[in-house]
Design a protein around this motif. Structure first.
Motif, short mmCIF file in Angstrom:
data_model
loop_
_atom_site.label_atom_id
_atom_site.label_comp_id
_atom_site.label_asym_id
_atom_site.label_seq_id
_atom_site.Cartn_x
_atom_site.Cartn_y
_atom_site.Cartn_z
N UNK A 114 0.82 -1.21 0.00
CA UNK A 114 0.00 0.00 0.00
C UNK A 114 0.85 1.26 0.00
N UNK A 115 2.00 1.16 0.67
CA UNK A 115 2.88 2.31 0.76
C UNK A 115 3.48 2.62 -0.60
N UNK A 119 2.22 1.82 -3.65
CA UNK A 119 1.33 2.13 -4.76
C UNK A 119 1.15 3.64 -4.87
N UNK A 138 -0.52 7.34 -5.84
CA UNK A 138 -1.88 7.81 -5.57
C UNK A 138 -2.81 7.50 -6.73
N UNK A 181 -4.89 2.88 -4.72
CA UNK A 181 -5.42 2.06 -3.64
C UNK A 181 -6.40 1.01 -4.17
#
Ligand code: HEM
Ligand code: FES
Lengths: 352, 148
Positions: free
Chosen positions: A287-288, A290, A292, A300
């Motif tokens: 997640x970090x 990827x 925006x 996300x």
């Protein structure tokens, strides 16, 4: 004495179960060692139930009292610190053994026909175990557990259609509040144990019904492996493993008791160095990384859909790998190993 | 026309009817339960703050305030008016911190950064911080949800 035994035997017929256990053969071959992982999980789960019930005697699942009640368990209650430490470490040991169990089944392809449903119930058991860990992590209600829960419960939001509702359901509202804590507590101590036991019943039933698998090569060659009676011979060997694991668990629990941070403050900024439990680190790192936005879609959403797809593939693995002895089977095995390497690599990276 | 044999036995018909009724009956409980487990929204429509606590802010200064149960931030504009933000990261909902020395908002969860006007400038946050309007009403500063 034997009269009492006979009285019960006449009504319960336990000897049938014992006979079944004695009859059941555990095949001995090069992969037999992995058969020990299943019962090890059960041992850790049993410890979770026992220590969890003890903790619940003093734990208070409210916004005002949760953190303080754990502080009391750690400082005032006799043996409270070790009960909590064992619960926390046994959770980790349980999830490690679940992972090892799953990987060994995947790599030996023991999920192949007719054991597809055994695998699928197992995959659900993994999900339940992870959910146990996730809900348990919030209960100490300290800064870290709040931040981890905010992020974790926000992730479903990225899923199209049902995501918003799922987040609301998990949180008991739009935000993480005292309602979330009550909800997580009741999921953790009643819903999940019941669901786990139900899945476990199906899993174990299937294992008894279908018997233990043989290595793929022996099955193709039509070989028979020598066997050992499950009861009492194999169980006795398993018990030796349990004792070793128990010793290991208690040693680690005594030496490294978990800490307790200051109570969570809904207004405070997230503490620096937020990290989830180790088994979610690879998701955290993903997640970090990827961005925006990927094209028009939020990064996300893509990340979450990819993760979902991965989970689905894992669940359906026996159906995907339907011809394990062919080239396709090798490709599936390679893909599984690649995924494993990815998860490990990401986890290590997140710690650097 | 008379059919000589039954296409559908009485047993099957009754079983189907019973199963259908049972499902419908159970189904009537689903809606209420689903609604029960998802409580209503609780974000405030507006928050009133005593002006005294914010009057002395210098242009460009940022101060926090409680936006319901979430952190909020007020920034003093150069013309003396106020601009509000919901201090919650647009990535995955962590509370952000204002770093006065760098004039930036920082989210520790996945290293997200916003500039002093709440624009996402680095890391995973996909959109700017949510803005709030703040207007003076007598001795009170009233913070409301922005229309846009
Ligand atoms: C019937 C079974 C269980 C009960 C009654 C129970 C009960 C509890 C209670 C009361 C707490 C709060 C005290 C604390 O935070 O230490 C807790 C925490 C926790 N539980 Fe459980 N639990 C059960 C099973 C499990 C299982 C199966 C797992 C994992 C696979 C698990 C993982 C955790 C974790 C990670 C924590 C947080 C530990 C900490 O930070 O101290 N629990 N549990
Ligand atoms: S939640 Fe703020 S960067 Fe991820």
């Amino acid at each position: 004495m034997s009269k009492i035994a006979a009285w019960f035997e006449e009504r319960l017929g336990i000897s049938a179960v014992v006979r079944f256990g004695a009859q059941k053969q555990v095949p001995l071959h090069k992969h037999t060692i992995w058969s020990y992982t299943g019962s090890a999980i059960l041992v850790f789960f049993g410890i979770q139930v026992a220590t969890g019930i003890l903790l619940a005697f003093y734990y208070r699942p409210t916004l005002e009292a949760a953190n303080a009640s754990l502080e009391r368990i750690m400082t005032e209650i006799s043996f409270g610190w070790i009960v909590r430490s064992i619960h926390s470490w046994s959770a980790t040991f349980m999830i490690i053994t679940v992972f090892v169990h799953l990987v060994s089944v995947a790599l030996t392809k023991a999920y192949r026909k007719p054991r597809e449903l055994t695998w699928m119930t197992g995959a659900l058991l993994l999900a339940v175990s992870l959910f146990f860990g996730f809900t348990g992590y919030l209960l100490p209600w300290d800064e870290l557990s709040l931040a981890a829960t905010k992020v974790g419960t926000d992730i479903p939001k990225a899923v199209p259609v049902v995501g918003e509702w799922a987040t609301k359901f998990l949180r008991g509202g739009d935000d993480v509040t005292g309602d979330t804590l009550s909800r997580f507590f009741i999921l953790h101590v009643t819903v999940l144990p019941l669901v786990l036991l139900l899945l476990l019943a199906v899993h174990v039933y299937l294992i008894q019904k279908l018997g233990m698998s043989l290595p793929l090569e022996s099955e193709i060659r039509g070989e028979k492996a020598p066997g050992m009676s499950f009861w009492p011979n194999f169980v006795a060997r398993e018990a030796a493993v349990w004792l070793v694991l128990l010793g290991l668990l208690i040693t680690v629990a005594v030496l490294f008791a978990p800490s307790l941070g200051p109570p969570a403050d809904l207004m405070a900024p997230a503490p620096e160095g937020v990290k989830p439990e180790w088994y979610f680190l690879f998701l955290f790192q993903t997640l970090k990384l990827f961005p925006a936005k990927v094209g028009f879609v939020s990064g996300e959403t893509i990340a979450v859909l990819l993760i979902g797809l991965g989970a689905l593939a894992l669940f359906l693995l026996p159906l995907i790998d339907n011809r394990p002895e062919t080239r396709k089977g090798k490709i599936v095995a390679a893909a599984f190993l690649a995924f494993l390497a990815y998860a490990l690599g990401m986890s290590v990276w997140s710690l650097l | 026309m008379k059919i000589l044999y039954s296409l559908f036995s009485r047993r099957r018909f009754l079983n189907g009817l019973l199963a259908g009724l049972g499902t419908a009956f159970a189904g009537t409980f689903v809606g209420p339960v689903v609604r029960f487990v998802t409580p209503p929204y609780r974000e405030p429509d507006e928050v009133k703050l005593p002006l005294a606590g914010y009057k002395d802010m210098a242009p460009g200064e940022v101060r926090s305030f409680p936006w319901g149960i979430k952190p909020g931030f007020l920034k003093r504009r150069d013309d003396g008016s106020f601009l509000g933000f919901v201090g919650v990261c647009t990535h995955l909902d962590c509370n952000v911190a204002y770093k006065a020395d760098q004039k930036k908002f920082f989210c520790a969860c996945h290293d997200g950064w916003y500039d002093e006007d709440g624009r996402n400038i680095q890391g995973p946050p996909p959109t700017p911080l949510r803005r709030l309007t703040a207007v003076l009403e007598g001795e009170e500063l009233v913070v409301r949800k922005s229309e846009a």
